[in-house]
Scaffold this motif. Structure first.
Motif, mmCIF file in Angstrom:
data_model
loop_
_atom_site.group_PDB
_atom_site.id
_atom_site.type_symbol
_atom_site.label_atom_id
_atom_site.label_comp_id
_atom_site.label_asym_id
_atom_site.label_seq_id
_atom_site.Cartn_x
_atom_site.Cartn_y
_atom_site.Cartn_z
ATOM 1 N N VAL A 1 0.841 -1.200 0.000
ATOM 2 C CA VAL A 1 0.000 0.000 0.000
ATOM 3 C C VAL A 1 0.875 1.249 0.000
ATOM 4 O O VAL A 1 0.620 2.206 -0.739
ATOM 5 C CB VAL A 1 -0.973 -0.002 1.205
ATOM 6 C CG1 VAL A 1 -1.623 1.350 1.395
ATOM 7 C CG2 VAL A 1 -2.023 -1.077 1.028
ATOM 8 N N ALA A 2 1.928 1.244 0.805
ATOM 9 C CA ALA A 2 2.842 2.389 0.835
ATOM 10 C C ALA A 2 3.526 2.564 -0.517
ATOM 11 O O ALA A 2 3.713 3.692 -0.988
ATOM 12 C CB ALA A 2 3.877 2.205 1.939
ATOM 13 N N SER A 3 3.871 1.456 -1.149
ATOM 14 C CA SER A 3 4.500 1.521 -2.465
ATOM 15 C C SER A 3 3.542 2.096 -3.506
ATOM 16 O O SER A 3 3.929 2.936 -4.326
ATOM 17 C CB SER A 3 4.958 0.128 -2.885
ATOM 18 O OG SER A 3 5.482 0.149 -4.184
ATOM 19 N N GLN A 4 2.296 1.661 -3.470
ATOM 20 C CA GLN A 4 1.307 2.184 -4.411
ATOM 21 C C GLN A 4 1.016 3.658 -4.148
ATOM 22 O O GLN A 4 0.828 4.441 -5.076
ATOM 23 C CB GLN A 4 0.010 1.370 -4.325
ATOM 24 C CG GLN A 4 0.126 -0.010 -4.914
ATOM 25 C CD GLN A 4 0.431 0.037 -6.398
ATOM 26 O OE1 GLN A 4 -0.155 0.805 -7.145
ATOM 27 N NE2 GLN A 4 1.377 -0.782 -6.821
ATOM 28 N N LYS A 5 0.982 4.038 -2.877
ATOM 29 C CA LYS A 5 0.757 5.435 -2.520
ATOM 30 C C LYS A 5 1.902 6.301 -3.043
ATOM 31 O O LYS A 5 1.678 7.382 -3.598
ATOM 32 C CB LYS A 5 0.646 5.551 -1.002
ATOM 33 C CG LYS A 5 0.199 6.880 -0.495
ATOM 34 C CD LYS A 5 0.025 6.812 1.021
ATOM 35 C CE LYS A 5 -0.561 8.063 1.582
ATOM 36 N NZ LYS A 5 -0.722 7.990 3.033
ATOM 37 N N ALA A 6 3.123 5.822 -2.890
ATOM 38 C CA ALA A 6 4.282 6.558 -3.388
ATOM 39 C C ALA A 6 4.248 6.656 -4.909
ATOM 40 O O ALA A 6 4.534 7.712 -5.483
ATOM 41 C CB ALA A 6 5.566 5.882 -2.925
ATOM 42 N N SER A 7 3.881 5.565 -5.549
ATOM 43 C CA SER A 7 3.802 5.562 -7.007
ATOM 44 C C SER A 7 2.727 6.523 -7.502
ATOM 45 O O SER A 7 2.936 7.271 -8.460
ATOM 46 C CB SER A 7 3.512 4.147 -7.499
ATOM 47 O OG SER A 7 3.340 4.130 -8.887
ATOM 48 N N LEU A 8 1.594 6.514 -6.839
ATOM 49 C CA LEU A 8 0.494 7.399 -7.229
ATOM 50 C C LEU A 8 0.861 8.864 -7.023
ATOM 51 O O LEU A 8 0.584 9.708 -7.879
ATOM 52 C CB LEU A 8 -0.757 7.046 -6.430
ATOM 53 C CG LEU A 8 -2.036 7.760 -6.806
ATOM 54 C CD1 LEU A 8 -2.432 7.404 -8.225
ATOM 55 C CD2 LEU A 8 -3.141 7.382 -5.851
ATOM 56 N N SER A 9 1.512 9.171 -5.910
ATOM 57 C CA SER A 9 1.897 10.565 -5.671
ATOM 58 C C SER A 9 2.950 11.014 -6.680
ATOM 59 O O SER A 9 2.922 12.151 -7.152
ATOM 60 C CB SER A 9 2.394 10.759 -4.237
ATOM 61 O OG SER A 9 3.577 10.041 -4.009
ATOM 62 N N PHE A 10 3.861 10.119 -7.054
ATOM 63 C CA PHE A 10 4.863 10.470 -8.053
ATOM 64 C C PHE A 10 4.221 10.674 -9.423
ATOM 65 O O PHE A 10 4.565 11.616 -10.148
ATOM 66 C CB PHE A 10 5.943 9.386 -8.126
ATOM 67 C CG PHE A 10 7.068 9.731 -9.052
ATOM 68 C CD1 PHE A 10 8.030 10.649 -8.676
ATOM 69 C CD2 PHE A 10 7.164 9.146 -10.302
ATOM 70 C CE1 PHE A 10 9.068 10.981 -9.529
ATOM 71 C CE2 PHE A 10 8.192 9.468 -11.162
ATOM 72 C CZ PHE A 10 9.152 10.390 -10.776
ATOM 73 N N ASP A 11 3.269 9.813 -9.779
ATOM 74 C CA ASP A 11 2.570 9.971 -11.058
ATOM 75 C C ASP A 11 1.797 11.289 -11.108
ATOM 76 O O ASP A 11 1.791 11.979 -12.132
ATOM 77 C CB ASP A 11 1.618 8.804 -11.303
ATOM 78 C CG ASP A 11 2.349 7.511 -11.620
ATOM 79 O OD1 ASP A 11 3.550 7.567 -11.954
ATOM 80 O OD2 ASP A 11 1.708 6.445 -11.525
ATOM 81 N N ALA A 12 1.155 11.641 -10.003
ATOM 82 C CA ALA A 12 0.423 12.913 -9.956
ATOM 83 C C ALA A 12 1.389 14.084 -10.091
ATOM 84 O O ALA A 12 1.095 15.069 -10.784
ATOM 85 C CB ALA A 12 -0.365 13.017 -8.656
ATOM 86 N N LEU A 13 2.542 13.978 -9.444
ATOM 87 C CA LEU A 13 3.555 15.026 -9.563
ATOM 88 C C LEU A 13 4.020 15.169 -11.007
ATOM 89 O O LEU A 13 4.174 16.287 -11.512
ATOM 90 C CB LEU A 13 4.740 14.713 -8.650
ATOM 91 C CG LEU A 13 5.924 15.675 -8.729
ATOM 92 C CD1 LEU A 13 5.534 17.035 -8.191
ATOM 93 C CD2 LEU A 13 7.104 15.106 -7.974
ATOM 94 N N MET A 14 4.213 14.065 -11.690
ATOM 95 C CA MET A 14 4.650 14.119 -13.087
ATOM 96 C C MET A 14 3.575 14.731 -13.987
ATOM 97 O O MET A 14 3.884 15.463 -14.930
ATOM 98 C CB MET A 14 5.017 12.721 -13.594
ATOM 99 C CG MET A 14 6.315 12.192 -13.042
ATOM 100 S SD MET A 14 7.735 13.178 -13.576
ATOM 101 C CE MET A 14 8.065 14.153 -12.147
ATOM 102 N N GLN A 15 2.317 14.455 -13.693
ATOM 103 C CA GLN A 15 1.242 15.058 -14.483
ATOM 104 C C GLN A 15 1.203 16.569 -14.291
ATOM 105 O O GLN A 15 1.025 17.320 -15.253
ATOM 106 C CB GLN A 15 -0.099 14.438 -14.119
ATOM 107 C CG GLN A 15 -0.260 13.028 -14.627
ATOM 108 C CD GLN A 15 -1.610 12.437 -14.285
ATOM 109 O OE1 GLN A 15 -2.492 13.116 -13.784
ATOM 110 N NE2 GLN A 15 -1.770 11.154 -14.562
ATOM 111 N N VAL A 16 1.382 17.011 -13.055
ATOM 112 C CA VAL A 16 1.417 18.453 -12.798
ATOM 113 C C VAL A 16 2.626 19.072 -13.487
ATOM 114 O O VAL A 16 2.531 20.140 -14.099
ATOM 115 C CB VAL A 16 1.429 18.737 -11.279
ATOM 116 C CG1 VAL A 16 1.704 20.199 -10.993
ATOM 117 C CG2 VAL A 16 0.111 18.309 -10.656
ATOM 118 N N ARG A 17 3.765 18.398 -13.413
ATOM 119 C CA ARG A 17 4.972 18.891 -14.084
ATOM 120 C C ARG A 17 4.738 19.039 -15.579
ATOM 121 O O ARG A 17 5.101 20.051 -16.180
ATOM 122 C CB ARG A 17 6.132 17.935 -13.835
ATOM 123 C CG ARG A 17 7.397 18.301 -14.582
ATOM 124 C CD ARG A 17 8.275 17.051 -14.751
ATOM 125 N NE ARG A 17 9.220 17.203 -15.810
ATOM 126 C CZ ARG A 17 9.025 16.854 -17.079
ATOM 127 N NH1 ARG A 17 7.878 16.358 -17.464
ATOM 128 N NH2 ARG A 17 9.962 17.003 -17.974
#
Length: 120
Positions: free
Chosen positions: A89-105
């Motif tokens: 779950v922590a890994s998926q949360k980290a992956s999701l937050s990174f993906d969201a960051l990349m979309q904003v970027r």
């Protein structure tokens, strides 16, 4: 003398409105809207948040998610923890937050490109 359908419809509408007003008067005293007590405890920020500060906060949070997931996965791999579900779950949360960051970027980069293409 026969009444027209139009007159009957108006009479039915008036009757319905009268019933609704009676129900509204019956219910109204029980429904009171008050201010949210949480709103009074929140202090307004003294200084407005700059874009750089907002980006810095988000980067810090994404980094914290990544390191937390890494720590949990390492603990599971070394046998120090048997919380595999929590690690995933922590890994998926980290992956999701990174993906969201990349979309904003990508949106910011696209906006800057559009601004650069504008004629002066």
């Amino acid at each position: 003398m026969a009444t027209s359908p139009f007159t009957q419809a108006i009479g039915a509408e008036q009757l319905m409105l009268a019933k609704m007003d009676a129900m509204k008067a019956h219910v109204a005293p029980q429904f009171v809207v008050t201010a949210n007590p949480i709103d009074h405890r929140i202090e307004p920020s003294v200084a407005p948040l700059s874009f750089a500060d907002a980006v810095n906060r988000v980067l810090t949070q994404v980094n914290a998610h990544q390191s937390h997931a890494s720590d949990k996965m390492t603990a599971v791999e070394l046998g120090q923890s048997d919380d595999l579900v929590g690690a995933m779950v922590a890994s998926q949360k980290a992956s999701l937050s990174f993906d969201a960051l990349m979309q904003v970027r990508n949106k910011v980069v696209g906006a800057v490109d559009e601004i650069m293409k504008m004629p002066v």
